[in-house]
Design an enzyme around this catalytic site. Structure first.
Site, PDB file in Angstrom:
ATOM      1  N   ARG A   1      42.364  58.044  39.843  1.00  0.00           N
ATOM      2  CA  ARG A   1      42.066  56.995  38.876  1.00  0.00           C
ATOM      3  C   ARG A   1      40.858  56.221  39.388  1.00  0.00           C
ATOM      4  O   ARG A   1      40.854  55.711  40.509  1.00  0.00           O
ATOM      5  CB  ARG A   1      43.248  56.044  38.728  1.00  0.00           C
ATOM      6  CG  ARG A   1      42.954  54.910  37.734  1.00  0.00           C
ATOM      7  CD  ARG A   1      43.897  53.751  37.915  1.00  0.00           C
ATOM      8  NE  ARG A   1      43.607  52.684  36.960  1.00  0.00           N
ATOM      9  CZ  ARG A   1      43.865  51.404  37.188  1.00  0.00           C
ATOM     10  NH1 ARG A   1      44.392  51.008  38.329  1.00  0.00           N
ATOM     11  NH2 ARG A   1      43.576  50.491  36.271  1.00  0.00           N
TER      12      ARG A   1
ATOM     13  N   ARG B   1      45.465  36.315  34.373  1.00  0.00           N
ATOM     14  CA  ARG B   1      44.102  36.209  33.849  1.00  0.00           C
ATOM     15  C   ARG B   1      44.088  35.447  32.536  1.00  0.00           C
ATOM     16  O   ARG B   1      44.998  35.570  31.720  1.00  0.00           O
ATOM     17  CB  ARG B   1      43.495  37.598  33.623  1.00  0.00           C
ATOM     18  CG  ARG B   1      43.383  38.439  34.878  1.00  0.00           C
ATOM     19  CD  ARG B   1      42.792  39.809  34.546  1.00  0.00           C
ATOM     20  NE  ARG B   1      43.018  40.747  35.637  1.00  0.00           N
ATOM     21  CZ  ARG B   1      43.349  42.022  35.471  1.00  0.00           C
ATOM     22  NH1 ARG B   1      43.488  42.513  34.241  1.00  0.00           N
ATOM     23  NH2 ARG B   1      43.531  42.809  36.498  1.00  0.00           N
TER      24      ARG B   1
END
Length: 403
Positions: A93, A243
């Site tokens: 990934r 976030r």
């Protein structure tokens, strides 16, 4: 002897390595594991072979090379070592591939250099991804290493969706645009949603809601992404665990001028001390819902802000697509938090969106519909499987190159 069909999937973080060994013939998992707190005295490796008991080892694992060697030892103990002739490739990934990488890519020196060139726009992720690739190369230099990029699925977005409305020369000089992330999840889930409806991906328009600690939405038209909520970095878009998501950029200037905060302090604030944890002190949706049920007003407000942002994106992507066949909830929160799914579509009956209370409350391992029978728009829960998607893409590429 038949061709090798096993793929080792590696997801290398700054202090962790997640891994899965899969067989591409039947998508079966042969082993899974996690190495965490690399470089600390309290390092831990948890390894689980298919059908067997989990094993753990603790104690300092100095670096990623030591971590992968430890993983190799655990796999070898189950007869699945990295030296196995059945291992076809290692799939990695990689978070940021910019515009250059639009599909899985066999790693060579030029690919490594380009991933490194993108470090300034992915400073938290690409360096760790590079370390994982280089370490795996050193352990098996003869084996294809394949990079599968989080951003690749979103490279089909039109310029009208990908461009920010800032000076073009400045944007181009610094590679500023919307790239999007969680692409392997959005690709997998949109395809599985079409399968759930008994249709091909090319026939279906889907809004995918990947809701975990990191969260993103995408508008997928006929199998191609046409818009997504994350941008240059994974900070933009939905309210997340830590976030902020969307915010007036002038807040940053205000914090610099009035709050006397540095760029690094603001970076930490928006990425690690905002979102749900900034609003109510918790980023676990289960705990937030428990507090809501007990009448906690901070938790209620955090939940309401989270849902409000989610609804805005559902409505926006409905408008972008024009016709929506399905909405798919996925990832930790999306797959497990019935209250989030219910609240996200509440009041949207005019758009054909509703959930059946009994179906929504039920649980299951596979994809399932939670909308009422005969609903105009299907609402689905579709478990994501990013490791399987990486393994599938890796094996398809290696098989193609070997023919």
């Amino acid at each position: 002897m038949s061709s090798p069909t096993r793929v080792l999937v590696l997801n290398s973080g700054s202090s962790s390595v997640k891994y899965q060994l899969l067989d591409a013939r039947d998508s079966g998992r042969l082993a899974t594991g996690l190495v965490e707190r690399i470089g600390e005295r309290t390092s831990r490796l948890k390894h689980t072979p298919a059908g067997g008991e989990s094993r753990e080892r603790t104690g300092r694992i100095a670096d990623h090379e030591a971590a992968l060697k430890a993983v190799a030892e655990e796999l070898a103990a189950d007869g699945l070592g990295l030296d196995s002739p059945e291992l076809a490739a290692i799939g990695h990934r990689v978070v940021h591939g910019g515009l250059k990488f639009t599909e899985p890519t066999v790693v060579d020196d030029a690919v490594l250099a380009e991933i490194e060139r993108l470090v300034p726009v992915a400073p938290l992720h690409n360096p760790a991804n590079l370390t994982g690739i280089r370490t795996a190369q050193a352990l098996r230099p003869d084996l294809p290493q394949v990079a599968v990029f989080d951003t690749a699925f979103h490279t089909t977005m039109p310029e009208s969706a990908a461009r920010y409305a800032i000076d073009t020369e400045t944007a181009d000089a610094h590679r500023i645009r919307r790239y999007g992330f969680h692409g392997t999840s959005h690709a997998y889930v949109s395809r599985e949603t079409a399968k759930l409806l008994g249709r091909s991906p090319e026939e279906v328009n889907v809004i995918v809601l990947h809701l975990g600690n990191g969260a993103s939405a995408s508008a997928v038209e006929g199998g191609r992404c046409v818009d997504t909520s994350m941008g240059l970095t994974p900070l933009e878009g939905l309210v997340m665990g830590t976030r902020s998501g969307d915010m007036d950029p002038a807040v940053i200037f205000h914090l610099m001028r009035v709050g006397k905060m540095s760029a690094d302090e603001i970076d930490t604030l928006l990425n690690k001390r905002s979102g749900l944890i900034g609003l109510c002190g918790d980023n676990d949706m289960r705990e937030i819902r428990r507090r809501v049920d007990e009448g906690d007003e901070r938790a209620r407000l955090a939940f309401d802000i989270y849902i409000h942002r989610l609804k805005k994106y559902i409505g926006a992507y409905y408008a972008v697509l024009g016709r929506v066949d399905a909405i798919a909830f996925t990832a930790g929160v999306g797959e497990n938090a019935a209250a989030v799914r219910e609240a996200a579509v509440a009041g949207l009956a005019g758009l054909g969106l509703a959930v059946d209370a009994e179906r929504n409350a039920g649980r299951g391992d596979g994809p399932r519909l939670i909308s009422p029978e005969g609903a105009r728009v299907a609402v689905a829960v579709v478990p994501t499987d990013e490791e399987l998607e990486i393994a599938t893409q890796t094996y398809a590429l290696v098989g193609k190159n070997s023919r």
